[in-house]
Scaffold this active site. Structure first.
Site, short mmCIF file in Angstrom:
data_model
loop_
_atom_site.label_atom_id
_atom_site.label_comp_id
_atom_site.label_asym_id
_atom_site.label_seq_id
_atom_site.Cartn_x
_atom_site.Cartn_y
_atom_site.Cartn_z
CG ASP A 14 -8.61 17.86 -2.90
OD1 ASP A 14 -8.19 18.66 -2.05
OD2 ASP A 14 -7.86 17.07 -3.52
CD GLU A 187 -4.10 24.40 -4.06
OE1 GLU A 187 -3.69 23.61 -4.93
OE2 GLU A 187 -3.71 24.36 -2.88
#
Length: 540
Positions: A14, A187
């Site tokens: 991420d 997301e």
């Protein structure tokens, strides 16, 4: 100069990438591992130096009891108004209908801190990022969670205005600006401004082999105003099964001083057993989700495109104005525990290393045995990421157990349900012995049992080694540090992969670690002394 993906090997998921002046920074998720948020810096996008983690105190982060793969999800690093802003999520529930979480904000004038006490933002959803509009306003952009079983749990991307006078969000301004495509699971949002448009980068498809990144844009920040990029997605490896890089998506965009563009993304490098199809299963990602960087160009319609196609490339041209950065090319290291602080490559589970855990310095690491490696509380272990498919790791340990409830040694660890180790313990018939055990989906197996290796009288220290060879790994021991004996147990490395854990558990976001641990669930706090740790990466 070229960069080779992954630029951050091993568990570095991420990525949130920014540039401040001539320096690039990447912040990565750390989940239940402490300290929270992994930071690197570079001036060339090729070589990256590890920095101290910002969430290094329990004031900023207390994960005691957090489930595996809870904790820090998708931190967002930004720079504005002369300081760094870090938004991070502490997730307390990973399984079931709910994702109980809190989003926090901390700031610092320097990337090395000190970081301010955390400001609680909200719990609307995870993957929150802070957008600094050119007009001076600020917004929190985040995935939105819906627990209702008759609705899809990923309820679009919410934008909420942030008041810098009160340092609070104004929930009355909250609105859904993008709902994603039919791929769903939208997301990881990040907003950017370019040529009169707001560009929203967001992940979809789940962080598995169906993962992708889409881009949408709008001239306003009004509800449901964003249009999805045609001929997308922006990046994915779902349709490139033969490519060595997989799972790309969920990342951040950056512009170089010279006007070039790059996108940092999570990725994985799965492998297969010789007896398996390379397509099903697509593979086992023991190194977890790593960080790649791809070059980006803008088409004549103003949409970003990955150079080389949406599957990306392994080798990517570095920026023309790159300043070569001095950083190690290998992650091999040797630790004699002679410093007054732990090396930045070491991590602990959920809480910091304290005198309750043990001590280090003067050439020794002392770990006080506490709860088992299956616990979410009070685990005495330090560990660091697997950052290569093939490596040797070894240590030297002194331990004097008087019950089988006391154990200390060398571990390969994914989470509380998936790990193994070689360790010293006590046997009613043989006294001090060496055993190898594995916890696989919560099922514990002792491999040697009655054949546990007796430690000769007068031997104070035992040397342990693990040899990881991509698809499998083994353990060895020595009584003098020179003559090594292999334990006749070969373990499947796939058990320590995201993809294997996913088959039975929703928290599959980290990667394999190697570390040192002590257990004393009898409650007598027996101490294990480790003289050194050596990690040596080998060729592919």
């Amino acid at each position: 100069m070229k960069l080779t993906n992954p630029v951050l090997p091993g568990f570095n998921a991420d990525p949130s990438m920014i540039r401040v002046g001539d320096t690039y920074y990447i912040a990565n998720s750390t989940f239940e591992w402490f300290p929270g948020v992994r930071l690197h810096e570079s001036k060339d996008l090729v070589h990256w130096k590890l920095l101290p983690s910002p969430l290094s105190t329990t004031t900023l982060l207390d994960m005691n009891g957090n489930p595996a793969s809870g904790g820090i999800w998708a931190p967002d690093l930004s720079y504005a108004d002369g300081k760094f802003w870090l938004v991070y999520t502490d997730v307390k529930v990973t399984e079931g209908a709910f994702k109980d979480m809190t989003n926090y904000l901390t700031t610092a004038e320097e990337i090395t801190g000190p970081w301010s006490d955390p400001i609680r933002l909200n719990g609307v959803g995870f993957d929150a990022s802070l957008f600094h509009d050119q007009n001076g306003r600020k917004y929190l952009v985040q995935q939105t969670w819906d627990h209702r079983e008759y609705r899809h749990p990923f309820d679009g991307i919410t934008l909420t205005e942030f008041d810098t006078d009160t340092m609070k969000l104004d929930p009355k301004t909250a609105r859904t600006i993008y709902r994603g495509t039919d791929v769903k699971l939208v997301e990881g949002p990040h907003l950017y401004q370019k040529d009169g448009y707001y560009y929203l980068f967001a992940a979809q498809g789940g962080t598995v082999f169906t993962h992708q990144e889409v881009v949408a844009r709008s001239k306003t920040l009004a509800a449901d105003s964003f249009e999805t990029e045609p001929d997308g997605p922006f990046i994915t490896n779902f349709d490139t099964p033969d490519f060595e890089i997989q799972k790309q998506g969920h990342g951040a965009l950056v512009e170089t001083p010279g006007g070039e563009w790059y996108y940092a993304s999570l990725m994985a490098r799965p492998w297969n057993h010789d007896t398996e199809s390379a397509y099903d299963p697509r593979g086992w990602s023991t190194l977890g989700r790593e960080t790649s960087i791809q070059k980006v160009e803008w088409d004549d319609q103003g949409w970003p495109r990955v150079v080389g196609g949406h599957g990306g490339q392994v080798e990517v041209e570095a920026p023309k104005d790159a300043i070569e950065t001095d950083a190690p090319l290998t992650h091999s290291r040797h630790d004699e525990f002679d410093q007054d602080t732990l090396d930045t490559d070491w991590n602990t589970l959920r809480v910091p290393f304290t005198p309750h855990t043990g001590s280090f310095g003067d050439g020794q690491l002392k770990l006080i045995g506490h709860l088992s490696l299956t616990s979410n509380f009070d685990v005495s272990m330090i560990a660091s990421r697997w950052q290569a498919f093939n490596f040797d790791a070894e240590t030297k340990v002194k331990f004097d157990p008087f019950t089988y409830q006391q154990m200390a040694g060398l571990t390969n660890f994914y989470n509380d349900k998936h790990w193994s180790w070689i360790f010293i313990t006590w046997d009613e018939k043989k006294g001090h012995v060496i055993e190898v055990a594995e916890n696989n989906r919560g099922n514990y197996t002792s491999y040697l049992k009655d054949d546990a290796i007796k430690i000769p009288a007068g031997v104070d220290y035992v040397w342990f080694k693990t040899k990881v060879r991509k698809q499998s790994y083994t353990y060895e021991y020595s009584f003098d540090g020179e003559t090594w004996h292999e334990v006749p147990v070969t373990l499947d490395a796939a058990v320590l992969s995201d993809d294997y854990v996913l088959q039975t558990y929703g928290g599959f976001f980290t990667g394999a670690f190697v570390g040192l641990a002590a257990v004393d669930y009898s409650g007598y706090d027996e101490v294990a002394t480790f003289d050194y740790f050596d990690y040596k990466e080998l060729g592919e």
